[in-house]
Design a protein around this motif. Sequence first.
Motif, PDB file in Angstrom:
ATOM      1  N   ILE A 238       1.015  -1.215   0.084  1.00  0.00           N
ATOM      2  CA  ILE A 238      -0.055   0.139   0.140  1.00  0.00           C
ATOM      3  C   ILE A 238       1.023   1.284  -0.107  1.00  0.00           C
ATOM      4  O   ILE A 238       1.819   1.178   0.788  1.00  0.00           O
ATOM      5  CB  ILE A 238      -0.914  -0.051   1.186  1.00  0.00           C
ATOM      6  N   SER A 239       0.610   2.062  -0.920  1.00  0.00           N
ATOM      7  CA  SER A 239       1.296   3.579  -0.883  1.00  0.00           C
ATOM      8  C   SER A 239       0.243   4.467  -0.415  1.00  0.00           C
ATOM      9  O   SER A 239      -0.851   4.406  -0.648  1.00  0.00           O
ATOM     10  CB  SER A 239       2.108   3.749  -2.285  1.00  0.00           C
ATOM     11  N   PHE A 240       0.967   5.522   0.217  1.00  0.00           N
ATOM     12  CA  PHE A 240       0.002   6.722   0.622  1.00  0.00           C
ATOM     13  C   PHE A 240       0.572   8.070  -0.143  1.00  0.00           C
ATOM     14  O   PHE A 240       1.884   8.301  -0.298  1.00  0.00           O
ATOM     15  CB  PHE A 240       0.174   7.071   2.035  1.00  0.00           C
TER      16      PHE A 240
ATOM     17  N   VAL B 288       3.705  -4.003   3.210  1.00  0.00           N
ATOM     18  CA  VAL B 288       4.470  -3.050   2.653  1.00  0.00           C
ATOM     19  C   VAL B 288       3.550  -1.608   2.778  1.00  0.00           C
ATOM     20  O   VAL B 288       2.780  -1.787   2.126  1.00  0.00           O
ATOM     21  CB  VAL B 288       5.509  -2.962   1.701  1.00  0.00           C
ATOM     22  N   LEU B 289       3.977  -0.917   3.703  1.00  0.00           N
ATOM     23  CA  LEU B 289       3.264   0.517   3.695  1.00  0.00           C
ATOM     24  C   LEU B 289       4.244   1.737   3.465  1.00  0.00           C
ATOM     25  O   LEU B 289       5.125   1.947   4.046  1.00  0.00           O
ATOM     26  CB  LEU B 289       2.611   0.980   5.170  1.00  0.00           C
ATOM     27  N   CYS B 290       4.106   2.225   2.271  1.00  0.00           N
ATOM     28  CA  CYS B 290       5.078   3.265   1.743  1.00  0.00           C
ATOM     29  C   CYS B 290       4.579   4.489   1.669  1.00  0.00           C
ATOM     30  O   CYS B 290       3.477   4.696   1.192  1.00  0.00           O
ATOM     31  CB  CYS B 290       5.281   2.679   0.408  1.00  0.00           C
ATOM     32  N   ASP B 291       5.402   5.568   2.168  1.00  0.00           N
ATOM     33  CA  ASP B 291       5.005   6.822   2.239  1.00  0.00           C
ATOM     34  C   ASP B 291       5.400   7.404   0.831  1.00  0.00           C
ATOM     35  O   ASP B 291       6.642   7.628   0.408  1.00  0.00           O
ATOM     36  CB  ASP B 291       5.598   7.537   3.417  1.00  0.00           C
ATOM     37  N   ARG B 292       4.491   7.844  -0.028  1.00  0.00           N
ATOM     38  CA  ARG B 292       4.906   8.148  -1.520  1.00  0.00           C
ATOM     39  C   ARG B 292       5.173   6.756  -2.297  1.00  0.00           C
ATOM     40  O   ARG B 292       5.716   5.954  -2.021  1.00  0.00           O
ATOM     41  CB  ARG B 292       5.473   9.399  -1.531  1.00  0.00           C
ATOM     42  N   TYR B 293       5.190   7.199  -3.703  1.00  0.00           N
ATOM     43  CA  TYR B 293       5.708   6.192  -4.625  1.00  0.00           C
ATOM     44  C   TYR B 293       5.408   6.809  -6.011  1.00  0.00           C
ATOM     45  O   TYR B 293       5.403   8.176  -6.114  1.00  0.00           O
ATOM     46  CB  TYR B 293       4.778   4.847  -4.675  1.00  0.00           C
ATOM     47  N   LEU B 294       5.564   5.971  -6.954  1.00  0.00           N
ATOM     48  CA  LEU B 294       5.487   6.633  -8.606  1.00  0.00           C
ATOM     49  C   LEU B 294       4.667   7.605  -8.877  1.00  0.00           C
ATOM     50  O   LEU B 294       4.905   8.859  -9.435  1.00  0.00           O
ATOM     51  CB  LEU B 294       5.400   5.398  -9.393  1.00  0.00           C
ATOM     52  N   LEU B 295       3.482   7.497  -8.185  1.00  0.00           N
ATOM     53  CA  LEU B 295       2.320   8.533  -8.560  1.00  0.00           C
ATOM     54  C   LEU B 295       2.766   9.844  -8.060  1.00  0.00           C
ATOM     55  O   LEU B 295       2.299  10.713  -8.602  1.00  0.00           O
ATOM     56  CB  LEU B 295       1.134   8.138  -7.666  1.00  0.00           C
ATOM     57  N   ALA B 296       3.412  10.029  -6.894  1.00  0.00           N
ATOM     58  CA  ALA B 296       3.944  11.193  -6.293  1.00  0.00           C
ATOM     59  C   ALA B 296       4.779  12.057  -7.673  1.00  0.00           C
ATOM     60  O   ALA B 296       4.668  13.370  -7.919  1.00  0.00           O
ATOM     61  CB  ALA B 296       4.624  11.419  -5.333  1.00  0.00           C
ATOM     62  N   ASN B 297       5.575  11.267  -8.434  1.00  0.00           N
ATOM     63  CA  ASN B 297       6.231  11.887  -9.484  1.00  0.00           C
ATOM     64  C   ASN B 297       5.425  12.272 -10.719  1.00  0.00           C
ATOM     65  O   ASN B 297       5.677  13.454 -11.128  1.00  0.00           O
ATOM     66  CB  ASN B 297       7.419  10.865 -10.140  1.00  0.00           C
TER      67      ASN B 297
END
Length: 213
Positions: A12-14, A98-107
Amino acid sequence: MTTSPPVRPLFISFDGIDGAGKSTQRDLLTQWLTDAGHQVVLCRDPGTTEAGERIRDLLLHRKELELHPRTEMLLYMAARAQLVDDIVRPAIASGKTVLCDRYLLANIAYQGYASGIDPEDVRSVGKVTVDRVMPDLTILLDLPEDIAFPRLGKELDRMEAKGVAFMHRVREGFLKEASIYPHVATIDATQEIDAIQTAIRNAVTTRLKEMAK
Ligand code: ADP
Ligand code: MG
């Protein structure tokens, strides 16, 4: 919340503009997933790996250094490639969540929609970078930039310092992407912290049910 999710690994990304509540909500979700038996691995993008943290420092805190949007994008991508290989892929392979603060969507939102690079070009570079490791679910915390901006600390990092008009374009970019891609769940982040968390848990439960089909 009384329902608990079945235990199966999740990525999961945030995401969302700065000050949307990503860190706050990620920590609350960690608690719930851990109680339900998930082994949770936390990460932040850019960052987490040693190389990634150094790139993060360059990107966010070395404001004396001029970086063009394409340079920014590629640095984020480099940090992410390292994160995928060292942390995310191995964690998923060993059954962890996995919990990730930001990912590709942010770029796509920041360097694409808001900084003028064609979002499809960012997506293409991203495809090479993530090497098929994409979130099962992205939680998009959405709120107007004029509510998020006052929540930021006094010392703004490079991205935060781009200002409210920039954040508006970032927000529009996120919403556009969420309207196209069903794995992005948009949550109204103007609500109270607990109400947002409930909405996030519902989105996770829904996604787990879809994945079980
Ligand atoms: P992000 O990680 O997206 O930048 P944070 O979780 O760090 O956001 O939250 C930014 C600030 O806003 C923090 O001071 C946090 O306590 C506060 N905050 C988070 N969620 C809410 C909310 N729903 N309502 C009001 N303030 C909030
Ligand atoms: Mg944060």
